[in-house]
Design a protein around this motif. Structure first.
Motif, short mmCIF file in Angstrom:
data_model
loop_
_atom_site.label_atom_id
_atom_site.label_comp_id
_atom_site.label_asym_id
_atom_site.label_seq_id
_atom_site.Cartn_x
_atom_site.Cartn_y
_atom_site.Cartn_z
N ILE A 1 -8.43 18.80 17.03
CA ILE A 1 -9.54 18.73 16.07
C ILE A 1 -9.02 18.13 14.77
O ILE A 1 -8.01 18.59 14.24
CB ILE A 1 -10.15 20.12 15.80
N VAL A 2 -9.70 17.11 14.28
CA VAL A 2 -9.34 16.48 13.01
C VAL A 2 -10.49 16.72 12.03
O VAL A 2 -11.63 16.31 12.28
CB VAL A 2 -9.09 14.97 13.18
N LEU A 3 -10.19 17.40 10.93
CA LEU A 3 -11.19 17.74 9.93
C LEU A 3 -10.76 17.22 8.57
O LEU A 3 -9.77 17.71 8.00
CB LEU A 3 -11.37 19.26 9.85
N PRO A 4 -11.45 16.22 8.01
CA PRO A 4 -11.18 15.86 6.62
C PRO A 4 -11.46 17.06 5.72
O PRO A 4 -12.34 17.88 6.00
CB PRO A 4 -12.16 14.72 6.35
N GLN B 1 0.83 -1.19 0.00
CA GLN B 1 0.00 0.00 0.00
C GLN B 1 0.87 1.25 0.00
O GLN B 1 1.94 1.26 0.59
CB GLN B 1 -0.91 0.01 1.23
N SER B 2 0.40 2.26 -0.70
CA SER B 2 1.16 3.51 -0.75
C SER B 2 1.16 4.16 0.62
O SER B 2 0.14 4.18 1.32
CB SER B 2 0.53 4.47 -1.77
N PRO B 3 2.30 4.65 1.04
CA PRO B 3 2.36 5.27 2.37
C PRO B 3 1.51 6.52 2.44
O PRO B 3 1.25 7.19 1.45
CB PRO B 3 3.85 5.61 2.52
N GLU B 4 1.03 6.81 3.64
CA GLU B 4 0.24 8.01 3.82
C GLU B 4 1.08 9.24 3.52
O GLU B 4 2.28 9.25 3.74
CB GLU B 4 -0.29 8.08 5.25
N SER B 5 0.42 10.24 2.99
CA SER B 5 1.14 11.46 2.65
C SER B 5 1.68 12.11 3.92
O SER B 5 1.04 12.08 4.98
CB SER B 5 0.22 12.43 1.91
N ASN C 1 -12.47 17.34 -2.78
CA ASN C 1 -13.34 16.40 -3.48
C ASN C 1 -12.73 15.01 -3.59
O ASN C 1 -13.36 14.11 -4.16
CB ASN C 1 -13.65 16.93 -4.88
N ALA C 2 -11.54 14.81 -3.05
CA ALA C 2 -10.90 13.50 -3.11
C ALA C 2 -11.64 12.50 -2.23
O ALA C 2 -12.16 12.85 -1.16
CB ALA C 2 -9.44 13.60 -2.68
N GLU C 3 -11.70 11.25 -2.67
CA GLU C 3 -12.42 10.23 -1.90
C GLU C 3 -11.78 10.00 -0.54
O GLU C 3 -12.47 9.77 0.46
CB GLU C 3 -12.44 8.93 -2.71
N SER C 4 -10.46 10.07 -0.47
CA SER C 4 -9.76 9.83 0.79
C SER C 4 -9.88 10.98 1.76
O SER C 4 -9.48 10.86 2.92
CB SER C 4 -8.26 9.57 0.51
N ALA C 5 -10.41 12.13 1.30
CA ALA C 5 -10.52 13.32 2.16
C ALA C 5 -11.93 13.52 2.68
O ALA C 5 -12.31 14.62 3.06
CB ALA C 5 -10.08 14.56 1.39
N GLN C 6 -12.74 12.44 2.70
CA GLN C 6 -14.10 12.51 3.22
C GLN C 6 -14.15 11.84 4.59
O GLN C 6 -13.28 11.06 4.96
CB GLN C 6 -15.08 11.84 2.26
N GLU D 1 -5.28 14.21 3.10
CA GLU D 1 -6.54 13.65 3.57
C GLU D 1 -7.27 14.55 4.56
O GLU D 1 -8.49 14.62 4.53
CB GLU D 1 -6.29 12.28 4.21
N ARG D 2 -6.53 15.22 5.42
CA ARG D 2 -7.21 15.93 6.49
C ARG D 2 -6.35 17.06 7.05
O ARG D 2 -5.15 17.17 6.78
CB ARG D 2 -7.58 14.96 7.61
#
Length: 237
Positions: free
Chosen positions: A94-97, A14-18, A203-208, A83-84
């Motif tokens: 606070i974590v906000l996608p 799997q690609s590492p997280e950014s 609008n990225a799928e991973s950022a929802q 992603e967030r």
């Protein structure tokens, strides 16, 4: 016995997280380190040389004050990746996608708003009106310098080919040459970077996903304990 035509393929890693981009206030960090040094110097002196209840009062005071100084100076930070957005404020995380963020705005403080209308202040990016005024003055000087260069270039161009040979340039060197963009205060530039990331990833799928808020008990707990001990010592007399 038949053999398969194709060997089974190994699972792809799997690609590492950014990686996170970290936004912090250098002035806040410097001020926090200085305050902690002063508190440590005074507190240790009271613990070593104090008499009677003084060492206990100093210990309780340090237990109360040190977490608060860390919370408001060294702790605040903003972490952003594809992603967030993760905001570490003095007493909350606070974590906000990106898909949950409706906007980032700058006024007398820098803030982020989520889709529900809840507002969160970015303690790590304080607004400095002095820095904004300084950036405006630098921008005005740069614009004036660019206008003077353009005026000299135009005058040099009317002098014929001889003036151009001495490197004055042609009339194509307009105002503001050599500047990549407007001069901005540091935290304003950070906010511009965060807005660009929001536009790129919202609008990225991973950022929802859903927003989450967590209280920083690692700060609240020691400070509350120090306050209780200090109150007891003062009450006992």
């Amino acid at each position: 016995m038949t053999t398969p035509d194709h060997e089974p393929t190994e699972p792809q890693p799997q690609s590492p997280e950014s990686e996170d981009r970290v936004f912090r206030s250098s002035a806040g960090i410097a001020g926090g380190v200085l305050m902690l040094a002063i508190i440590g110097w005074l507190g240790i002196d009271a613990l070593v040389a104090g008499r009677g209840r003084t060492p206990w009062l100093a210990l309780a005071g340090m237990l109360l004050i040190v977490p608060l100084v860390v919370a408001f100076t060294l702790r605040p930070a903003v972490y952003a990746n594809a992603e967030r957005l993760r905001i570490r404020n003095p007493f909350r995380v606070i974590v906000l996608p990106w898909g949950q963020i409706s906007g980032l705005r700058s006024g007398y403080s820098n803030e982020v708003l989520d889709r529900s209308g809840t507002k969160y202040q970015l303690w790590a990016l304080p607004v400095s009106l002095r820095a904004r005024k300084r950036a405006a003055r630098q921008q005005a000087r740069a614009a004036a310098s660019g206008e003077r260069e353009a005026s000299r270039a135009v005058r040099a161009g009317t002098g014929g080919h001889r003036a151009g040979a001495f490197g004055f340039g042609g009339p194509g060197r307009g105002a503001g040459a050599g500047h990549d963009g407007p001069i901005r205060a540091e935290t304003d530039q950070y906010m511009d970077d965060l807005r660009e990331m929001q536009e790129r990833y919202e609008n990225a799928e991973s950022a929802q996903g859903e927003a989450s808020v967590r209280w920083a008990y690692e700060v609240i707990g020691p400070a509350a304990a120090g306050a209780v001990v200090l109150a007891i010592l003062l009450a006992v007399g």
